[in-house]
Structure formats: C-alpha cells, structure tokens
Design an enzyme around this catalytic site. Structure first.
Site, PDB file in Angstrom:
ATOM      1  N   ARG A 107       9.127   0.984 -30.318  1.00 48.76           N
ATOM      2  CA  ARG A 107       9.003   2.437 -30.087  1.00 48.76           C
ATOM      3  C   ARG A 107       7.792   3.026 -30.808  1.00 48.76           C
ATOM      4  NH1 ARG A 107      15.442   3.911 -30.121  1.00 48.76           N
ATOM      5  NH2 ARG A 107      15.667   3.707 -27.880  1.00 48.76           N
ATOM      6  N   LYS A 119      30.104  -0.180 -17.063  1.00 47.82           N
ATOM      7  CA  LYS A 119      30.996   0.769 -16.390  1.00 47.82           C
ATOM      8  C   LYS A 119      30.394   1.428 -15.156  1.00 47.82           C
ATOM      9  CE  LYS A 119      33.312   2.216 -20.599  1.00 47.82           C
ATOM     10  NZ  LYS A 119      33.216   3.240 -21.636  1.00 47.82           N
ATOM     11  N   GLY A 127      17.338   0.251 -21.796  1.00 42.71           N
ATOM     12  CA  GLY A 127      18.536  -0.362 -22.362  1.00 42.71           C
ATOM     13  C   GLY A 127      18.532  -1.873 -22.353  1.00 42.71           C
ATOM     14  N   GLY A 174      19.908   6.498 -22.393  1.00 43.88           N
ATOM     15  CA  GLY A 174      20.621   7.630 -21.783  1.00 43.88           C
ATOM     16  C   GLY A 174      19.681   8.546 -21.016  1.00 43.88           C
TER      17      GLY A 174
END
Ligand code: AMP
Length: 418
Positions: A40, A206, A375, A398
């Site tokens: 990052r 999910k 991710g 996210g």
C-alpha cells in the site's frame, strides 16, 4: 462523471493534504513494530513523486487499524514514515499528532517538495464520526485536497469526506491521486463497456456479501463463473445436497433469482461440477472466539453433484478448474473477485491458483484485460508470483465491492468534477 485528478490542478507551492491508505499489516518485533507488507505504501509512490516534481508541499493523512479514538502506540504511523522515506529516497517528516500546534508549526516550515506524514487520524474519535470541527482542523494547513486512498473511500470520515467539503467551500481544489484515478478507470470506466467476451469470476465465502455485485454484473457479463463457498448456496437453490459445506440457506432465494436473471438475459452462469471435499472433525483446540477448531480429514475428489452429509466442499475440482480455464482463455475482459476454495490451506488452493494462472495467461497470451477486484484474489495472485501479469489489481477490499455494486463512494463523491 469524470473526477478532477492531480494532473488537472495547480500544485506549485500549494499545501496539499493527501489522504493515503497506509493501513499496512504490522507485527511486533524486538519491542518495536515492523511492516510486513508495504504494497500500500508503494502504491502511493507515483502520486507522491508527481506532487514532489510539481513543487507541492505535501501533508499525508492516513489511518492504521482500529484504535477507536484512543492513542495506541502499536498503531502509530511512525514506522511508515521511515519506510516511505526509504522507498522515495528522500526525507519524510513525522509529527506524533494529526492536528494542533505541532502540526501547524511543522507544516508552516514545509518547502516545495517536502513531505510530512501525520499521525493516525483514528486516534481521534472525531475522524470516524466525520466531525466538521475536526475536519476543519485537519484542513487548517492545506490549500488543496487529494484523495489517493481508494481502500478507505467507502467510508464518510473526516479525512475522506469532511476535509474535502471544508477545502472545496474555501474554493480549493479536491482531486483524485494517480492510484485513485486508476481504480476508478479500471473498476469503473473499463467495465462500463467491456470488450467481449466479458467473463466474471466470483468466489469467496458468502453470497450475501456479493449479491449486489452479481446482480449488477449479470447486466454486463457474458459468463459468470462461480466458485468458493458461495457456489454451495447456488447448489442448494438447485435442490442439490451440500453436506457440511459453508452455506447460507436464507440466501437460497437470492441465488435462485440470480440464476433466473442469468437465464433471462442469456448470461452463462457456471457452477462447479466437481469439488474437493473433506470430513471436518472437531479438535480439542479452540480458535480466538473460543470455538473448537476443525481439522479437515480425508480430502478426496467428489465428482457427484451431491456432497454427502458428513463431508464439506473446500475447493473446486480439477474438471471445474479446467472448464473455467477454457472460458477464461476466450475472454477479452476478465473481472475476478474471491478465491475458489479455502486457499489458505495449500491442500485446497489448487482451484484458486488454477484460476490465477488462467487469468494471467489470458492477459499475457490472449490480450485480455484482467481486473482483479481486491482482497484474497490479489493475495492468491501475488502468492503464485503472477501479480505483474494481470492488467490491474485493486487496492480496495470493501471499497472495490461497493464500487462494483454501482454505489457512489463518499470519498469519491467528495472530489471535484472535471
Ligand atoms: P471473501 O472475503 O468473501 O472473498 O472470502 C474469502 C474467504 O472465503 C477465504 O478466507 C476462503 O478461505 C473462504 N472460502 C472460499 N471457499 C470456501 C469454501 N468452500 N468453504 C469455506 N470457506 C471458503
């Protein structure tokens, strides 16, 4: 609408507050904190080099972890200042606060090209509350606001939204940094009118986390390849047995609707035809939450549509991996988000790594544009040494998902339009 970027605005001699994403993994070593992965930090170098070259006076604001409004020594950004300085090959000043007299004095002494990293903005509860008075204090030493922290842009916090409001009300420019610009280009513009075939690969834990993305991408994709635990909710919706696999029985309707929508729109929606399955066995070890850790025993290849009652699906099987590989090889645009199995365990990483290889190959050999939506897929590509063979890897987790859902991110909305 296209957002202003740092290439559009006057920077010479300007005091520029840059929101960066330095939420890097750290661990304690010999009484100090060391950075485990500086990806990052590296990702902000093009923006910082550009601002230095243009003669801006640079103040960097960032958060680290979740100190919940309290000072916490282990969540200080001080080690980041040193690492950034090493990477840039120039000094980076650090102040152990993000607002107040010390910051004001150090900021006042900055010369064009100088860089000052401020302390963790989340040491103040006002940051996450997007408190206007705190935003005004953060903005006190800046003429211009730049947001290069895509990974934090889905939050309306003082340093991502409030401060932009203060500066723009004063007539100052609010612009995207070069990293933010690339994120918006690849996750946004490139997927608006993708070159076809457009193949979307979705995995992970999910359905509920990704259903909004599935729904939106069904309007654009030619093929949707489903893997990970998410596939079992789809299988359940088809009336198949999933044994002890991770599944969301309350999302069966949602999965069914997605399959119906795919059929209506002529989008090919593929589910795994074979799996690696294991027998989960309760051990006497407990995890952090005090729940028993499961051992995965007797891994085997299951080619039946059903998974037996006492077994759990943990990866896509080899037939699925090669069928997905063939689809990926034909693609001209690829979007991938989420692993195909529990890839953290090398025994169940085959499907995820096979997809990573297929995506990299389609990009380097087939001329496809491949976009990795952040991710765990980014982790898998990097682990297999293929990170530099895809077109773009998002730095957001996210934030990427919310952006792909078509939501307006507060940190993006706060920037000026071109
Ligand atoms: P996500 O954050 O939704 O992309 O989910 C990533 C997580 O999904 C990883 O930690 C994987 O271990 C997990 N995962 C993928 N496939 C499975 C599976 N078949 N069963 C349980 N977890 C899975």
């Amino acid at each position: 609408m296209a957002k202003l970027t740092i290439k559009d605005i006057e920077l010479k001699g300007q005091r520029v507050l840059v929101r960066v994403d330095y939420n890097v993994p750290m661990e304690e070593k010999d009484g100090g904190m060391v950075i485990n992965d500086d990806t990052r930090i590296r990702a902000t170098l093009p923006t910082l080099d550009y601002l230095v070259e243009k003669g801006a006076k640079i103040l960097l604001a960032a958060h680290l972890g979740r100190p919940r409004g309290q000072r916490e020594a282990s969540l200080s950004l001080r080690p980041v200042a040193q690492q950034l300085s090493d990477l840039l090959g120039r000094p980076v000043a650090f102040v152990d606060d993000c607002v107040g007299d010390k910051v004001d004095q150090t900021a006042a002494a900055l010369k064009p090209g100088d860089i000052l990293l401020l302390e963790n903005v989340r040491f103040y509860a006002e940051e996450e509350a997007n408190d206007p008075a705190f935003a005004a204090r953060l903005a006190a030493n800046a003429d211009v606001y730049v947001n290069d922290a895509f990974g934090a842009a889905h939050r309306a916090h003082a340093s991502t939204a409030g401060v932009a409001k203060v500066i723009s009300e004063r007539g100052g420019a609010c612009a995207a940094g070069l990293l933010m610009e690339r994120e918006l280009q690849f996750l946004g513009d490139e997927l608006e009118a993708p070159q076809r075939p457009f193949v979307v690969i979705l995995g992970g834990a999910k359905v509920s986390d990704k259903i909004a993305v599935i729904d939106r991408l069904l309007d654009k994709a030619d093929s949707l390849l489903i893997g990970g635990a998410m596939a079992y909710t789809f299988k359940l919706a088809k009336g198949l047995k999933v044994g002890k696999s991770l599944v969301e029985p309350d999302k069966v309707d949602v999965a069914r609707e997605a399959m119906e929508k795919a059929a209506r729109l002529g989008v090919e929606l593929l589910l795994p035809s074979d799996n690696t399955v294991v027998t989960p066995v309760v051990t006497d070890k407990l995890n952090k939450k005090g729940k028993p850790i499961l051992a995965f025993e007797n891994p085997r290849h299951n080619t039946e549509p059903d998974i037996p009652d006492n077994e759990e699906g943990v990866d896509i099987g080899e037939h699925t991996a090669s069928a997905y590989g063939e689809k990926i090889a034909q693609a001209k645009t690829i979007l991938w988000n989420g692993p195909m199995g529990i890839f953290e365990d090398p025994r169940f990483a085959h499907g995820t790594f096979a997809v990573a290889k297929a995506v990299a190959h389609a990009t380097s050999q087939g001329g496809a544009k491949s976009i990795i939506g952040g991710g765990d897929s980014v982790k898998a590509l990097n682990q297999s040494g293929l990170g530099d063979q895809v077109t773009f890897m998002s730095t957001g987790g996210g934030a990427s998902l919310e952006f792909l859902e078509g939501k307006e991110l507060p940190g993006v909305a706060a920037l000026g339009d071109r």
